[in-house]
Design a protein around this motif. Structure first.
Motif, PDB file in Angstrom:
ATOM      1  N   ARG A   1       0.847  -1.192   0.000  1.00  0.00           N
ATOM      2  CA  ARG A   1       0.000   0.000   0.000  1.00  0.00           C
ATOM      3  C   ARG A   1       0.883   1.243   0.000  1.00  0.00           C
ATOM      4  N   GLN A   2       1.974   1.174   0.766  1.00  0.00           N
ATOM      5  CA  GLN A   2       2.928   2.295   0.767  1.00  0.00           C
ATOM      6  C   GLN A   2       3.566   2.472  -0.603  1.00  0.00           C
ATOM      7  N   LEU A   3       3.971   1.376  -1.227  1.00  0.00           N
ATOM      8  CA  LEU A   3       4.604   1.423  -2.551  1.00  0.00           C
ATOM      9  C   LEU A   3       3.673   2.072  -3.573  1.00  0.00           C
ATOM     10  N   ILE A   4       2.437   1.585  -3.624  1.00  0.00           N
ATOM     11  CA  ILE A   4       1.483   2.096  -4.615  1.00  0.00           C
ATOM     12  C   ILE A   4       1.168   3.560  -4.359  1.00  0.00           C
ATOM     13  N   THR A   5       0.968   3.924  -3.103  1.00  0.00           N
ATOM     14  CA  THR A   5       0.657   5.317  -2.758  1.00  0.00           C
ATOM     15  C   THR A   5       1.773   6.252  -3.222  1.00  0.00           C
ATOM     16  N   GLU A   6       3.017   5.855  -2.974  1.00  0.00           N
ATOM     17  CA  GLU A   6       4.143   6.700  -3.366  1.00  0.00           C
ATOM     18  C   GLU A   6       4.272   6.787  -4.886  1.00  0.00           C
ATOM     19  N   CYS A   7       4.029   5.678  -5.584  1.00  0.00           N
ATOM     20  CA  CYS A   7       4.106   5.692  -7.042  1.00  0.00           C
ATOM     21  C   CYS A   7       3.012   6.578  -7.643  1.00  0.00           C
ATOM     22  N   VAL A   8       1.819   6.527  -7.059  1.00  0.00           N
ATOM     23  CA  VAL A   8       0.718   7.369  -7.540  1.00  0.00           C
ATOM     24  C   VAL A   8       1.034   8.843  -7.284  1.00  0.00           C
ATOM     25  N   ASN A   9       1.485   9.148  -6.070  1.00  0.00           N
ATOM     26  CA  ASN A   9       1.753  10.542  -5.707  1.00  0.00           C
ATOM     27  C   ASN A   9       2.907  11.142  -6.509  1.00  0.00           C
ATOM     28  N   ASN A  10       3.905  10.312  -6.824  1.00  0.00           N
ATOM     29  CA  ASN A  10       5.102  10.807  -7.518  1.00  0.00           C
ATOM     30  C   ASN A  10       5.106  10.499  -9.017  1.00  0.00           C
ATOM     31  N   ASN A  11       4.021   9.828  -9.482  1.00  0.00           N
ATOM     32  CA  ASN A  11       3.925   9.450 -10.889  1.00  0.00           C
ATOM     33  C   ASN A  11       5.156   8.651 -11.333  1.00  0.00           C
ATOM     34  N   THR A  12       5.515   7.660 -10.536  1.00  0.00           N
ATOM     35  CA  THR A  12       6.676   6.821 -10.830  1.00  0.00           C
ATOM     36  C   THR A  12       6.247   5.379 -11.075  1.00  0.00           C
ATOM     37  N   THR A  13       7.162   4.591 -11.606  1.00  0.00           N
ATOM     38  CA  THR A  13       6.906   3.191 -11.927  1.00  0.00           C
ATOM     39  C   THR A  13       7.455   2.289 -10.823  1.00  0.00           C
ATOM     40  N   PHE A  14       7.131   0.996 -10.917  1.00  0.00           N
ATOM     41  CA  PHE A  14       7.726   0.008 -10.020  1.00  0.00           C
ATOM     42  C   PHE A  14       7.984  -1.277 -10.797  1.00  0.00           C
ATOM     43  N   GLY A  15       8.724  -2.165 -10.192  1.00  0.00           N
ATOM     44  CA  GLY A  15       9.071  -3.412 -10.866  1.00  0.00           C
ATOM     45  C   GLY A  15       8.355  -4.604 -10.270  1.00  0.00           C
ATOM     46  N   VAL A  16       8.002  -5.548 -11.138  1.00  0.00           N
ATOM     47  CA  VAL A  16       7.388  -6.806 -10.699  1.00  0.00           C
ATOM     48  C   VAL A  16       8.331  -7.951 -11.066  1.00  0.00           C
TER      49      VAL A  16
ATOM     50  N   LYS B   1      11.911   2.332   3.841  1.00  0.00           N
ATOM     51  CA  LYS B   1      10.630   1.909   3.281  1.00  0.00           C
ATOM     52  C   LYS B   1      10.179   0.595   3.912  1.00  0.00           C
ATOM     53  N   LEU B   2       8.898   0.300   3.745  1.00  0.00           N
ATOM     54  CA  LEU B   2       8.380  -1.006   4.176  1.00  0.00           C
ATOM     55  C   LEU B   2       8.599  -2.059   3.099  1.00  0.00           C
ATOM     56  N   TYR B   3       8.655  -1.627   1.842  1.00  0.00           N
ATOM     57  CA  TYR B   3       8.738  -2.537   0.702  1.00  0.00           C
ATOM     58  C   TYR B   3      10.180  -2.734   0.227  1.00  0.00           C
ATOM     59  N   ALA B   4      10.348  -3.674  -0.687  1.00  0.00           N
ATOM     60  CA  ALA B   4      11.669  -3.962  -1.257  1.00  0.00           C
ATOM     61  C   ALA B   4      11.968  -3.036  -2.427  1.00  0.00           C
ATOM     62  N   GLY B   5      13.225  -2.974  -2.785  1.00  0.00           N
ATOM     63  CA  GLY B   5      13.643  -2.195  -3.941  1.00  0.00           C
ATOM     64  C   GLY B   5      15.016  -2.637  -4.370  1.00  0.00           C
ATOM     65  N   GLY B   6      15.537  -2.004  -5.401  1.00  0.00           N
ATOM     66  CA  GLY B   6      16.866  -2.378  -5.835  1.00  0.00           C
ATOM     67  C   GLY B   6      17.239  -1.788  -7.180  1.00  0.00           C
ATOM     68  N   THR B   7      18.417  -2.183  -7.622  1.00  0.00           N
ATOM     69  CA  THR B   7      18.937  -1.731  -8.907  1.00  0.00           C
ATOM     70  C   THR B   7      18.642  -2.791  -9.960  1.00  0.00           C
TER      71      THR B   7
END
Length: 210
Positions: free
Chosen positions: A31-46, A96-102
């Motif tokens: 929920r945190q990931l999606i909220t931040e992507c919506v607010n910042n108009n950014t993408t994420f990886g699956v 963050k609560l979620y994962a991320g990376g390069t």
């Protein structure tokens, strides 16, 4: 190759470029990931967690936040963009609560072979005819292999193998070989079902002349 940092949302599925992926989000970290992507108009990886490892996946962008529930859950529409290879997976991402990376973006070729394309669509239509599902899926000669892959019964492992294949021609060959193996099996099963249905019924049989 282009490298970038992305929030990462591993799933036990394969998403392809151009594919619509609808997600129901309920975990606080996502929920945190999606909220931040919506607010910042950014993408994420699956990343596709199919072979019990984080390696390849698809970058997606949010098309629409369809619904937000009172308890914070969300329904979100996304679409696949490009394919990537995970270079560094960090869970959780710092702060963050979620994962991320390069990730390293993979350039995929979309120019297939015309002759292979015709063979692929013929086989795909043959499969649907044997399944009694003709007309449910319209195969268009302009469709890329990505648009066909989820419609013909590939296993997740096979879908993942296709995701890692950068050549459209090789993806065409992969799907053609799969269909050539699958259609005879489907045909045999459908014929067996017909024989089973006939079992116990009175049959009009011509006597054999010996």
């Amino acid at each position: 190759m282009i490298e970038k940092e992305l929030p990462l949302f591993p799933l036990n599925l394969v998403a392809y470029p151009g594919e619509e992926l609808n997600l129901h989000i309920f975990e606080p970290r996502y929920r945190q990931l999606i909220t931040e992507c919506v607010n910042n108009n950014t993408t994420f990886g699956v990343p596709s967690y199919v072979l019990s490892k984080i390696e390849y996946g698809t970058e997606v962008r949010i098309v629409k936040l369809e619904k937000t529930y009172d308890d914070g859950r969300m329904d979100v529409r996304t679409v696949g963009m490009g394919i990537f290879k995970v270079l560094d997976f960090v869970s959780p991402w710092p702060g963050k609560l979620y994962a991320g990376g390069t990730v390293e973006m993979i350039k995929a070729d979309h120019d297939g072979d015309v002759v292979l394309q015709e063979e692929l669509f013929k086989l795909a239509n043959d499969l649907f005819e044997w399944l009694g599902m003709e007309g449910l899926v319209k195969f268009d000669q302009k469709m890329l292999t990505y648009a066909i892959a989820h419609k013909i019964g590939l296993s997740k492992e096979q879908e993942y193998e296709l995701l890692k294949t950068t050549s459209e021609k090789k993806r065409q060959e992969f799907l053609i070989n799969y269909l050539k193996l699958t259609i005879p099996i489907v045909k045999q099963m459908e014929q067996a079902k017909d024989r089973i249905r006939q079992n116990g019924h009175f049959k009009h049989l011509d006597a054999l002349d010996f």
